[in-house]
Write a protein that holds these residues in place. Structure first.
Motif, PDB file in Angstrom:
ATOM      1  N   GLY A 113      -7.120 -35.956 -54.720  1.00 35.60           N
ATOM      2  CA  GLY A 113      -7.505 -37.297 -54.326  1.00 35.60           C
ATOM      3  C   GLY A 113      -7.685 -38.250 -55.478  1.00 35.60           C
ATOM      4  O   GLY A 113      -8.479 -39.182 -55.404  1.00 35.60           O
ATOM      5  N   GLY A 114      -6.973 -38.064 -56.583  1.00 33.23           N
ATOM      6  CA  GLY A 114      -7.024 -39.005 -57.684  1.00 33.23           C
ATOM      7  C   GLY A 114      -8.068 -38.668 -58.711  1.00 33.23           C
ATOM      8  O   GLY A 114      -8.152 -39.328 -59.738  1.00 33.23           O
ATOM      9  N   GLY A 115      -8.901 -37.683 -58.478  1.00 30.58           N
ATOM     10  CA  GLY A 115      -9.953 -37.332 -59.438  1.00 30.58           C
ATOM     11  C   GLY A 115      -9.744 -35.957 -59.985  1.00 30.58           C
ATOM     12  O   GLY A 115      -9.009 -35.158 -59.429  1.00 30.58           O
ATOM     13  N   PHE A 116     -10.428 -35.662 -61.068  1.00 28.34           N
ATOM     14  CA  PHE A 116     -10.294 -34.352 -61.688  1.00 28.34           C
ATOM     15  C   PHE A 116     -11.466 -33.466 -61.366  1.00 28.34           C
ATOM     16  O   PHE A 116     -11.618 -32.404 -61.923  1.00 28.34           O
ATOM     17  CB  PHE A 116     -10.168 -34.515 -63.209  1.00 28.34           C
ATOM     18  N   GLY A 117     -12.384 -33.880 -60.498  1.00 29.26           N
ATOM     19  CA  GLY A 117     -13.567 -33.098 -60.182  1.00 29.26           C
ATOM     20  C   GLY A 117     -13.410 -32.336 -58.898  1.00 29.26           C
ATOM     21  O   GLY A 117     -12.418 -32.448 -58.208  1.00 29.26           O
ATOM     22  N   GLY A 120     -16.165 -34.205 -54.915  1.00 22.92           N
ATOM     23  CA  GLY A 120     -15.925 -35.338 -54.038  1.00 22.92           C
ATOM     24  C   GLY A 120     -15.437 -34.929 -52.675  1.00 22.92           C
ATOM     25  O   GLY A 120     -15.310 -33.768 -52.338  1.00 22.92           O
ATOM     26  N   SER A 121     -15.114 -35.944 -51.884  1.00 24.74           N
ATOM     27  CA  SER A 121     -14.737 -35.688 -50.495  1.00 24.74           C
ATOM     28  C   SER A 121     -13.412 -34.984 -50.389  1.00 24.74           C
ATOM     29  O   SER A 121     -13.107 -34.371 -49.375  1.00 24.74           O
ATOM     30  CB  SER A 121     -14.685 -37.018 -49.724  1.00 24.74           C
ATOM     31  N   SER A 122     -12.587 -35.075 -51.413  1.00 29.20           N
ATOM     32  CA  SER A 122     -11.283 -34.411 -51.344  1.00 29.20           C
ATOM     33  C   SER A 122     -11.134 -33.339 -52.402  1.00 29.20           C
ATOM     34  O   SER A 122     -10.038 -32.880 -52.670  1.00 29.20           O
ATOM     35  CB  SER A 122     -10.171 -35.458 -51.532  1.00 29.20           C
ATOM     36  N   GLY A 123     -12.225 -32.933 -53.014  1.00 34.45           N
ATOM     37  CA  GLY A 123     -12.127 -32.027 -54.151  1.00 34.45           C
ATOM     38  C   GLY A 123     -12.200 -30.567 -53.782  1.00 34.45           C
ATOM     39  O   GLY A 123     -12.746 -30.173 -52.776  1.00 34.45           O
ATOM     40  N   GLY A 124     -11.622 -29.755 -54.658  1.00 32.88           N
ATOM     41  CA  GLY A 124     -11.828 -28.317 -54.637  1.00 32.88           C
ATOM     42  C   GLY A 124     -11.034 -27.581 -53.595  1.00 32.88           C
ATOM     43  O   GLY A 124     -10.091 -26.914 -53.904  1.00 32.88           O
ATOM     44  N   ARG A 190     -15.444 -44.151 -62.649  1.00 38.25           N
ATOM     45  CA  ARG A 190     -16.205 -44.330 -63.883  1.00 38.25           C
ATOM     46  C   ARG A 190     -15.269 -44.176 -65.058  1.00 38.25           C
ATOM     47  O   ARG A 190     -14.469 -43.245 -65.116  1.00 38.25           O
ATOM     48  CB  ARG A 190     -17.321 -43.282 -63.997  1.00 38.25           C
ATOM     49  N   SER A 191     -15.328 -45.131 -65.978  1.00 38.31           N
ATOM     50  CA  SER A 191     -14.444 -45.103 -67.140  1.00 38.31           C
ATOM     51  C   SER A 191     -14.909 -44.045 -68.126  1.00 38.31           C
ATOM     52  O   SER A 191     -16.099 -43.927 -68.423  1.00 38.31           O
ATOM     53  CB  SER A 191     -14.421 -46.468 -67.829  1.00 38.31           C
ATOM     54  N   SER A 192     -13.952 -43.278 -68.638  1.00 34.02           N
ATOM     55  CA  SER A 192     -14.252 -42.272 -69.654  1.00 34.02           C
ATOM     56  C   SER A 192     -13.095 -42.266 -70.646  1.00 34.02           C
ATOM     57  O   SER A 192     -12.085 -41.594 -70.451  1.00 34.02           O
ATOM     58  CB  SER A 192     -14.433 -40.898 -69.014  1.00 34.02           C
ATOM     59  N   GLY A 193     -13.236 -43.076 -71.699  1.00 33.34           N
ATOM     60  CA  GLY A 193     -12.146 -43.202 -72.653  1.00 33.34           C
ATOM     61  C   GLY A 193     -10.963 -43.887 -72.015  1.00 33.34           C
ATOM     62  O   GLY A 193     -11.080 -44.990 -71.469  1.00 33.34           O
ATOM     63  N   PHE A 194      -9.819 -43.218 -72.043  1.00 32.23           N
ATOM     64  CA  PHE A 194      -8.608 -43.782 -71.449  1.00 32.23           C
ATOM     65  C   PHE A 194      -8.499 -43.487 -69.960  1.00 32.23           C
ATOM     66  O   PHE A 194      -7.605 -43.975 -69.295  1.00 32.23           O
ATOM     67  CB  PHE A 194      -7.368 -43.218 -72.160  1.00 32.23           C
ATOM     68  N   PHE A 195      -9.438 -42.686 -69.424  1.00 35.26           N
ATOM     69  CA  PHE A 195      -9.360 -42.271 -68.040  1.00 35.26           C
ATOM     70  C   PHE A 195     -10.333 -43.058 -67.170  1.00 35.26           C
ATOM     71  O   PHE A 195     -11.387 -43.488 -67.625  1.00 35.26           O
ATOM     72  CB  PHE A 195      -9.699 -40.775 -67.890  1.00 35.26           C
ATOM     73  N   VAL A 197     -12.320 -41.896 -64.130  1.00 38.57           N
ATOM     74  CA  VAL A 197     -12.628 -40.640 -63.461  1.00 38.57           C
ATOM     75  C   VAL A 197     -13.309 -40.912 -62.125  1.00 38.57           C
ATOM     76  O   VAL A 197     -14.239 -41.719 -62.043  1.00 38.57           O
ATOM     77  CB  VAL A 197     -13.541 -39.767 -64.353  1.00 38.57           C
ATOM     78  N   GLN A 198     -12.843 -40.242 -61.098  1.00 36.22           N
ATOM     79  CA  GLN A 198     -13.430 -40.354 -59.768  1.00 36.22           C
ATOM     80  C   GLN A 198     -14.551 -39.331 -59.627  1.00 36.22           C
ATOM     81  O   GLN A 198     -14.353 -38.150 -59.896  1.00 36.22           O
ATOM     82  CB  GLN A 198     -12.371 -40.120 -58.691  1.00 36.22           C
ATOM     83  N   GLN A 199     -15.732 -39.805 -59.210  1.00 36.57           N
ATOM     84  CA  GLN A 199     -16.862 -38.921 -59.011  1.00 36.57           C
ATOM     85  C   GLN A 199     -17.448 -39.124 -57.624  1.00 36.57           C
ATOM     86  O   GLN A 199     -17.217 -40.154 -56.982  1.00 36.57           O
ATOM     87  CB  GLN A 199     -17.943 -39.190 -60.065  1.00 36.57           C
ATOM     88  N   THR A 200     -18.208 -38.122 -57.178  1.00 35.91           N
ATOM     89  CA  THR A 200     -18.845 -38.214 -55.868  1.00 35.91           C
ATOM     90  C   THR A 200     -19.809 -39.398 -55.820  1.00 35.91           C
ATOM     91  O   THR A 200     -20.598 -39.601 -56.744  1.00 35.91           O
ATOM     92  CB  THR A 200     -19.612 -36.918 -55.562  1.00 35.91           C
TER      93      THR A 200
END
Length: 382
Positions: A113-117, A120-124, A190-195, A197-200
């Motif tokens: 879902g666009g995030g690396f975590g 979230g609602s679409s994670g894991g 949430r911005s993290s450097g060049f990324f 990041v999608q978080q819950t």
């Protein structure tokens, strides 16, 4: 909806596996179920997600000990991403695991879902955010109980569905509204450097909705903690570290979500006299010099208190193993058993009576002296 599986089970590794073993197991599964190799295969896609989630936790020095102690419940609120970089190190390590993949970031984004975590609602994996967490219970049992099976009453705390709101979290007359923080997406950027990041979403916890009038009994959570006691059957032959999963006995879900599982980790205490190797039992029995030389029939009590009669052949050497068939550990779900191995320990008396000394001197006079090591056999050396 399938229950969430234990992370060690997902990767097929032991609880004590080191990082290299965990990485190797994940690499094998990820290669097998990689979307590039299984286009359009939803089952492979879910297995790939599941393996990645497990690796992301078990390879993390902060998350793994928390998971080992508290199970899935301990990871709630931590988020799935790496605590230091803001995104999953499973993604970060992927180039190391596979030697680089230019298209993996796009695949990963589509899957999660666009995030690396994984929080979230679409994670894991394909579990709803309304599903309850699985719980871990460490059960300590005696050696004998592990060999022959037993029943144990265990007491633990779990979240049960609120009887007033029936798990909805809302009071009578309340309504569900779109979360104002994430606009119903369940994730915030949430911005993290060049990324980015999608978080819950911290407001709706990934649900995408909020309740305008929370239930007073459960404060809008839909659940309440309760102490639960239940009887658990431990199968005969269970080994130390075995994990038994009881479906639906973890934390209750909310808004129609399924309950998690209760994962019981069996810890077996050692026994004073017996050890086991697979389905075989081992013990040591002392005998006298005369019994070893002349042979004898001795009686011992097995682990189940059954008296066994064992014939010791004449000339039995110290350290020799005698095998008694079908007196070992039962095979799970079968009438078969392993064997019992009795190690013979020839006892040398430290003190002798005059009569015994005289008898030994007479025996020594009849012996043929041996002093050359060439006369010793491998068997006697063993």
């Amino acid at each position: 909806m399938s229950a969430k599986r234990d992370y060690y089970e997902v990767l097929g590794v032991d609880k004590n596996a080191d990082k290299d073993a965990i990485k190797k197991a994940y690499r094998k599964l990820a290669i097998q179920y990689h979307p590039d190799r299984n286009p359009g295969d939803k089952v492979a896609e879910e297995k790939f997600k599941e393996a990645t989630e497990a690796y992301e936790v078990l390879s993390d020095d902060q998350k793994r000990p928390i998971y080992d102690q508290y199970g899935f419940a301990g990871l709630e609120g931590m988020g799935g991403g790496d605590a230091g970089g803001g995104y999953s190190h499973a993604f970060h390590d992927f180039s190391d695991l596979f030697g680089g993949s230019s298209g993996f970031s796009d695949i990963f984004e589509n899957l999660f879902g666009g995030g690396f975590g994984f929080g979230g609602s679409s994670g894991g994996r394909s579990r709803s955010n309304n599903d309850g967490a699985s719980l871990r219970y460490d059960l300590h049992i005696d050696f004998k109980e592990a060999v022959y099976g037993c029943k144990k009453d265990i007491t633990f705390r779990r979240d049960e569905q609120c009887p007033d709101c029936h798990g909805t979290g809302g009071a009578a007359g309340s309504s569900v509204k779109t979360c104002p923080s994430c606009g119903g997406r369940g994730q915030v950027g949430r911005s993290s450097g060049f990324f980015v990041v999608q978080q819950t979403c911290p407001t709706c916890h990934g649900k995408g909705t909020v309740i305008d009038k929370p239930c007073a009994s459960c404060r809008g959570t839909g659940v309440f903690a309760k102490s639960t006691t239940m009887s658990v059957k431990i199968p005969a032959g269970v080994e130390n570290g075995r994990r038994l999963s009881i479906h639906g006995m973890g934390n209750a879900g909310t808004h129609g979500g399924s309950a998690g599982d209760l994962i019981i980790v069996v810890n077996v205490r050692s026994d004073r006299y017996f050890e086991r190797d697979g389905h075989d039992l081992y013990c040591a029995v002392p005998i006298s010099i005369s019994q070893a030389i002349l042979g004898a029939t001795i009686e011992i009590k097995n682990l189940d208190e059954k008296t066994l009669s064992i014939k010791v052949p004449a000339g039995t050497q110290h350290g020799k193993f005698l095998r008694i068939r079908d007196e070992g550990v039962p095979f799970e779900g079968s009438s078969r058993k392993g064997d019992l191995y009795v190690k013979i320990m020839v006892q040398i008396p430290s003190k002798l009576s005059r009569q015994q000394i005289a008898a030994m001197e007479a025996f020594a006079a009849l012996e043929k002296p041996t002093s050359s090591p060439d006369l010793l056999t491998r068997e006697s050396l063993g």
